[in-house]
Design a protein around this motif. Structure first.
Motif, PDB file in Angstrom:
ATOM      1  N   THR B   2       0.831  -1.204   0.000  1.00 59.15           N
ATOM      2  CA  THR B   2       0.000   0.000   0.000  1.00 59.15           C
ATOM      3  C   THR B   2       0.864   1.252   0.000  1.00 59.15           C
ATOM      4  O   THR B   2       1.844   1.332   0.749  1.00 59.15           O
ATOM      5  CB  THR B   2      -0.897   0.004   1.251  1.00 59.15           C
ATOM      6  OG1 THR B   2      -1.634  -1.215   1.263  1.00 59.15           O
ATOM      7  CG2 THR B   2      -1.842   1.187   1.251  1.00 59.15           C
ATOM      8  N   ARG B   3       0.519   2.200  -0.847  1.00 59.10           N
ATOM      9  CA  ARG B   3       1.205   3.491  -0.842  1.00 59.10           C
ATOM     10  C   ARG B   3       0.177   4.614  -0.807  1.00 59.10           C
ATOM     11  O   ARG B   3      -0.754   4.624  -1.601  1.00 59.10           O
ATOM     12  CB  ARG B   3       2.094   3.649  -2.084  1.00 59.10           C
ATOM     13  CG  ARG B   3       3.351   2.798  -2.031  1.00 59.10           C
ATOM     14  CD  ARG B   3       4.369   3.414  -1.049  1.00 59.10           C
ATOM     15  NE  ARG B   3       5.505   2.541  -0.822  1.00 59.10           N
ATOM     16  CZ  ARG B   3       5.684   1.765   0.261  1.00 59.10           C
ATOM     17  NH1 ARG B   3       4.784   1.761   1.239  1.00 59.10           N
ATOM     18  NH2 ARG B   3       6.750   1.015   0.390  1.00 59.10           N
ATOM     19  N   PHE B   4       0.350   5.532   0.111  1.00 54.89           N
ATOM     20  CA  PHE B   4      -0.517   6.710   0.140  1.00 54.89           C
ATOM     21  C   PHE B   4       0.249   7.901  -0.403  1.00 54.89           C
ATOM     22  O   PHE B   4       1.474   7.984  -0.263  1.00 54.89           O
ATOM     23  CB  PHE B   4      -1.012   6.991   1.567  1.00 54.89           C
ATOM     24  CG  PHE B   4      -1.862   5.880   2.129  1.00 54.89           C
ATOM     25  CD1 PHE B   4      -3.041   5.503   1.488  1.00 54.89           C
ATOM     26  CD2 PHE B   4      -1.481   5.207   3.282  1.00 54.89           C
ATOM     27  CE1 PHE B   4      -3.833   4.475   2.007  1.00 54.89           C
ATOM     28  CE2 PHE B   4      -2.262   4.185   3.796  1.00 54.89           C
ATOM     29  CZ  PHE B   4      -3.438   3.813   3.161  1.00 54.89           C
ATOM     30  N   LYS B  34      -6.292   4.870   7.690  1.00 57.21           N
ATOM     31  CA  LYS B  34      -5.109   4.798   6.840  1.00 57.21           C
ATOM     32  C   LYS B  34      -3.897   5.323   7.628  1.00 57.21           C
ATOM     33  O   LYS B  34      -3.976   6.398   8.238  1.00 57.21           O
ATOM     34  CB  LYS B  34      -5.300   5.649   5.583  1.00 57.21           C
ATOM     35  CG  LYS B  34      -6.421   5.130   4.671  1.00 57.21           C
ATOM     36  CD  LYS B  34      -6.437   5.859   3.336  1.00 57.21           C
ATOM     37  CE  LYS B  34      -6.913   7.296   3.481  1.00 57.21           C
ATOM     38  NZ  LYS B  34      -7.011   7.976   2.163  1.00 57.21           N
ATOM     39  N   VAL B  36       0.392   6.007   7.701  1.00 55.43           N
ATOM     40  CA  VAL B  36       1.756   6.044   7.162  1.00 55.43           C
ATOM     41  C   VAL B  36       2.693   5.899   8.355  1.00 55.43           C
ATOM     42  O   VAL B  36       2.675   6.718   9.280  1.00 55.43           O
ATOM     43  CB  VAL B  36       2.040   7.363   6.414  1.00 55.43           C
ATOM     44  CG1 VAL B  36       3.514   7.437   6.011  1.00 55.43           C
ATOM     45  CG2 VAL B  36       1.135   7.484   5.187  1.00 55.43           C
ATOM     46  N   GLU B 220      -0.204  -4.423   7.658  1.00 53.77           N
ATOM     47  CA  GLU B 220      -0.028  -4.399   6.196  1.00 53.77           C
ATOM     48  C   GLU B 220      -1.103  -5.233   5.509  1.00 53.77           C
ATOM     49  O   GLU B 220      -1.575  -4.885   4.420  1.00 53.77           O
ATOM     50  CB  GLU B 220       1.368  -4.905   5.823  1.00 53.77           C
ATOM     51  CG  GLU B 220       2.457  -3.874   6.133  1.00 53.77           C
ATOM     52  CD  GLU B 220       3.860  -4.332   5.759  1.00 53.77           C
ATOM     53  OE1 GLU B 220       4.198  -5.499   6.066  1.00 53.77           O
ATOM     54  OE2 GLU B 220       4.611  -3.524   5.189  1.00 53.77           O
ATOM     55  N   ASP B 226       1.028   2.008   5.118  1.00 47.15           N
ATOM     56  CA  ASP B 226       2.142   2.367   4.245  1.00 47.15           C
ATOM     57  C   ASP B 226       3.369   2.495   5.145  1.00 47.15           C
ATOM     58  O   ASP B 226       3.569   3.519   5.797  1.00 47.15           O
ATOM     59  CB  ASP B 226       1.818   3.680   3.529  1.00 47.15           C
ATOM     60  CG  ASP B 226       2.928   4.145   2.580  1.00 47.15           C
ATOM     61  OD1 ASP B 226       4.047   3.582   2.627  1.00 47.15           O
ATOM     62  OD2 ASP B 226       2.668   5.089   1.807  1.00 47.15           O
ATOM     63  N   ARG B 228       7.200   2.945   5.755  1.00 54.80           N
ATOM     64  CA  ARG B 228       8.349   3.521   5.048  1.00 54.80           C
ATOM     65  C   ARG B 228       9.587   3.472   5.940  1.00 54.80           C
ATOM     66  O   ARG B 228       9.811   4.358   6.762  1.00 54.80           O
ATOM     67  CB  ARG B 228       8.057   4.963   4.630  1.00 54.80           C
ATOM     68  CG  ARG B 228       6.864   5.083   3.701  1.00 54.80           C
ATOM     69  CD  ARG B 228       6.618   6.522   3.255  1.00 54.80           C
ATOM     70  NE  ARG B 228       5.258   6.655   2.754  1.00 54.80           N
ATOM     71  CZ  ARG B 228       4.636   7.825   2.603  1.00 54.80           C
ATOM     72  NH1 ARG B 228       5.260   8.964   2.895  1.00 54.80           N
ATOM     73  NH2 ARG B 228       3.388   7.857   2.154  1.00 54.80           N
ATOM     74  N   GLN B 259       5.122  14.760   4.136  1.00 53.09           N
ATOM     75  CA  GLN B 259       3.914  13.926   4.179  1.00 53.09           C
ATOM     76  C   GLN B 259       2.831  14.666   4.948  1.00 53.09           C
ATOM     77  O   GLN B 259       3.008  14.996   6.119  1.00 53.09           O
ATOM     78  CB  GLN B 259       4.197  12.585   4.863  1.00 53.09           C
ATOM     79  CG  GLN B 259       2.957  11.727   5.083  1.00 53.09           C
ATOM     80  CD  GLN B 259       2.311  11.265   3.770  1.00 53.09           C
ATOM     81  OE1 GLN B 259       2.988  10.696   2.927  1.00 53.09           O
ATOM     82  NE2 GLN B 259       1.011  11.540   3.599  1.00 53.09           N
TER      83      GLN B 259
END
Lengths: 188, 522
Positions: B2-4, B34, B36, B220, B226, B228, B259
């Motif tokens: 997943t990438r936001f 959601k 990050v 995940e 997401d 990182r 972000q």
């Protein structure tokens, strides 16, 4: 990573470069003899002179005096400091001047002084940057290698052998066994 | 994966992936939010972990520059390594030994119980044990803590056998193999313990709970995380109304990324968390974010610690099996007649030969030292860990003279032992030595504190915005959409190893954040 004699630069090579070489022989009875490719070892020096190397090796023996620990392990101290001296001229100068200071403090040659005089000379330079450099290097050079592991009885990595679950994690028998309420049996 | 989008301002940004951040990420994604998750360190795995103390230290430890001051011995022995914590996905849950103890009821009420201890800034928590219990229960279940949820205790190793026999001689009543987040039976897709040793080096079997391979992959799997790695947050940003808008971080290549976020939760451990708030100072918040009280960075706690190692005439091989293999809990009680407030736990500890040399007595040389090394296989060891006193002068500050790889001021960690800490350490050393001598120790060593693994209190929790940085939900008093989610929240340190309480607070906080978002309060 812990080093084995075979992967270190302690080689049996005869074409030795650099300014000096330290040599020795592992006793046939040593537990380490089986770890090394050969009982004889040689350590070529690239920045330090042979005399400086021998001074540092004996300095290591005064700092961390293990009667039965083979000289080959103390030679790792010299090897590590020599390698650092190759990379860093400041360290080379520190080791050169420091080794001379040990000679001066022992009123002659540190390596040939009596054990009492060696100890006094080391105490005399305690706290100097040279002292601190050699002492702190001893901690990793002397105790983080497979020869030291074998000598002191530390069994090193356990994962490749499946851990100690079936290899003695609870094999102590000189004290009473704790009850299951305090120490339950292992899984199946 | 997943990438936001960087401009997606509906995400929750969590800084740090350890006990607090990793748990919060899973809890929030399970609730449909959601997330990050920004982690400064690299991602390792059980396969990548190494049974090699120094190599593992290079792989996992937080080695960015820090400085120290104060009279604590760590400043002398390890001037640039005040803490032994991790910079890797999973944070210090890769390194921890698994001890999972609930706080005792009175430990949430330290000020009321201990009174006004001079030179300390004790407070009661704005939480009670009763309020925490349901969340503790969820943490124990999540982490698979032995001696809870019907999970058997772990089998004791040789080091524990020595501790247990000594504890009986001293008349201690509560000595067992502990409540540990290491599987004694296969559970939650992870195997049971192989007694590898090397708990501190990352558990290669995965029997020990770590967010790296529990919370994070579960998060995940929701498709809403997401993660990182190698994303080092440099500052938190806000708008003209004083509301948080996002973070700026350096990515793996060193490029700065911005972000956006609806909520930011900081869980960088108790040194980096206040450093980030202080480094995020702006014209609106000249003393740093969430710092109107002046409390950010203050009341740094690291637990009263010390170790006792003892030489016996027969073999022990302490390094075989779990590192924290057992515990004596009798001294954790509150009993001021001993000469100090608070209590301490006695927990087995072991070090491999390389770290035994490095930590037994830093700076020592000569025959006394080598005598211990020569007897390495015949040594048993215990760690002493107790409540330390919060002091507003013990603090994390920015060191303007020393910069990190991004040009930002590093953290300086100042700590002076309180007389209560010194009295407790003296008592603990003496009891540890008595325990071992009662079963035949020929020599004992009082090993000084290691670099701090329990870093606490630098954004302390209080209902009073003048006395604390966050409220009982870890929400900062000053900024509604800024949360603290790690041990920085601790009002006081208690005697217990802190990880499970950090996890518990994160579970509790996730409910509050989810509700606040659904009610449009943040």
């Amino acid at each position: 990573m812990p080093r084995t004699p075979s992967e270190s630069t302690m080689t049996r090579g005869t074409m030795l470069q650099g300014t000096g070489v330290l040599m020795g022989t592992l006793a046939a009875s040593s537990v380490l003899a089986s770890l090394a490719p050969s009982r004889t070892w040689a350590l070529p020096l690239h920045a330090l002179s042979q005399a400086e190397g021998e001074t540092i090796l004996q300095f290591g023996r005064v700092l961390y005096p293990h009667k039965a620990l083979p000289t080959a392990v103390y030679a790792l101290l010299v090897k590590d400091l020599d390698a650092e001296a190759v990379r860093d001229a400041g360290v080379a100068a520190l080791l050169r001047e420091g080794s001379a200071s040990l000679d001066a403090a022992s009123g002659g040659k540190f390596v040939s002084a009596s054990s009492a005089k060696r100890l006094a000379a080391v105490k005399h330079i305690e706290g100097t940057p040279y002292f601190s450099k050699v002492r702190s290097t001893c901690i990793t050079s002397l105790y983080n290698n497979e020869m030291a592991f074998a000598h002191f009885g530390y069994q090193g990595p356990s994962w490749p052998k499946g851990g100690y679950l079936h290899r003695g994690f609870d094999d102590l028998t000189w004290l009473p066994k704790p009850p299951a309420s305090a120490s339950p049996p292992a899984a199946g | 994966m997943t990438r936001f989008d960087l401009d997606d301002d509906s995400v929750v940004v969590i800084v740090g992936s350890g006990a607090g951040g990793g748990t919060l990420a899973n809890e929030l994604t399970q609730k449909g939010l959601k997330v990050v998750l920004l982690e400064a360190g690299k991602q390792q795995s059980t396969a990548a972990f190494v049974n090699d103390e120094w190599a593992s230290f290079s792989q996992l430890a937080w080695l960015d520059k820090r400085t120290t001051s104060g009279s604590w011995q760590v400043a002398k022995d390890f001037p640039n390594l005040p803490a032994w914590v991790c910079k890797t996905v999973g944070g210090t849950t890769t390194h921890w030994a698994g001890a999972s103890l609930r706080f005792q009821e009175h430990e949430f009420r330290a000020r009321s119980t201990y009174g006004d201890v001079q030179g300390a800034n004790l407070l009661d928590w704005p939480l009670t044990l009763a309020e925490m219990e349901p969340f503790y229960a969820r943490a124990e279940s999540k982490m698979g803590v032995t001696r809870t949820n019907g999970i058997p205790g772990l089998p004791g190793n040789n080091n524990f056998k020595v501790m247990y026999a000594g504890a009986q001689k001293l008349g201690y009543k509560e000595c067992h193999t502990g409540r540990i987040a290491i599987n004694s039976r296969p559970r939650d897709g992870r195997p049971s313990c192989l007694q590898l040793g090397f708990c501190f080096q990352g558990c290669k079997s995965g029997a020990k709970w770590s967010t790296l391979y529990t919370e994070i992959p579960k998060a995940e799997a929701t498709g809403r995380l997401d993660l990182r790695p190698e994303s080092h947050v440099l500052s938190i940003e806000h708008n003209g109304a004083g509301k948080i808008t996002g973070v700026v971080y350096a990515d793996a290549g060193g490029a700065h990324q911005r972000q956006k976020a609806r909520v930011v939760a900081v869980a960088g451990n108790s040194i980096e968390t206040p450093r980030l708030l202080l480094n995020s100072a702006s014209s609106t918040f000249p003393d740093g974010l969430a710092n109107s009280s002046g409390m950010v960075g203050r009341h740094y706690m690291r637990h009263m610690t010390g170790s006792v190692y003892a030489i016996f005439e027969k073999p022990v091989h302490m390094y075989r099996g779990t590192t924290m293999a057992g515990i004596v809990m009798d001294e954790a009680r509150f009993e001021p007649s001993r000469g100090f407030a608070g209590g301490y736990e006695m927990e087995t500890i072991s070090l491999g030969l390389p770290f035994f040399a490095a930590f037994l007595k830093p700076g020592a040389w000569g025959a006394d030292f080598t005598h211990f090394m020569d007897n390495y296989t015949q040594i048993a060891g215990m760690w002493l860990v107790g409540e330390d006193m919060p002091r507003d002068t013990n603090r994390v500050t920015l060191n303007a003279d020393v910069k990190d790889q991004y040009g930002l001021p590093v953290a300086n960690v100042h700590y002076d032992d309180h007389p209560n800490d010194i009295a407790m350490r003296g008592h603990a050393f003496a009891q540890g030595e008595r325990l071992y001598r009662a079963v035949g120790a020929t020599k004992t060593m009082r090993t000084p504190p290691y670099p701090s693994t329990h870093n606490l209190g630098t954004c302390r929790m209080s209902d009073d915005p003048k006395l604390g940085v966050v409220n009982k939900h870890g929400q900062t008093h000053d900024i509604a959409n800024l949360f603290i989610s790690d041990g920085s929240q601790f009002t006081t340190s208690a005697a217990e190893n802190p990880t499970m309480t950090i996890v518990t607070l994160a579970i509790r906080q996730s409910q509050y954040i989810a509700e606040a978002i659904s009610k449009q309060e943040v």
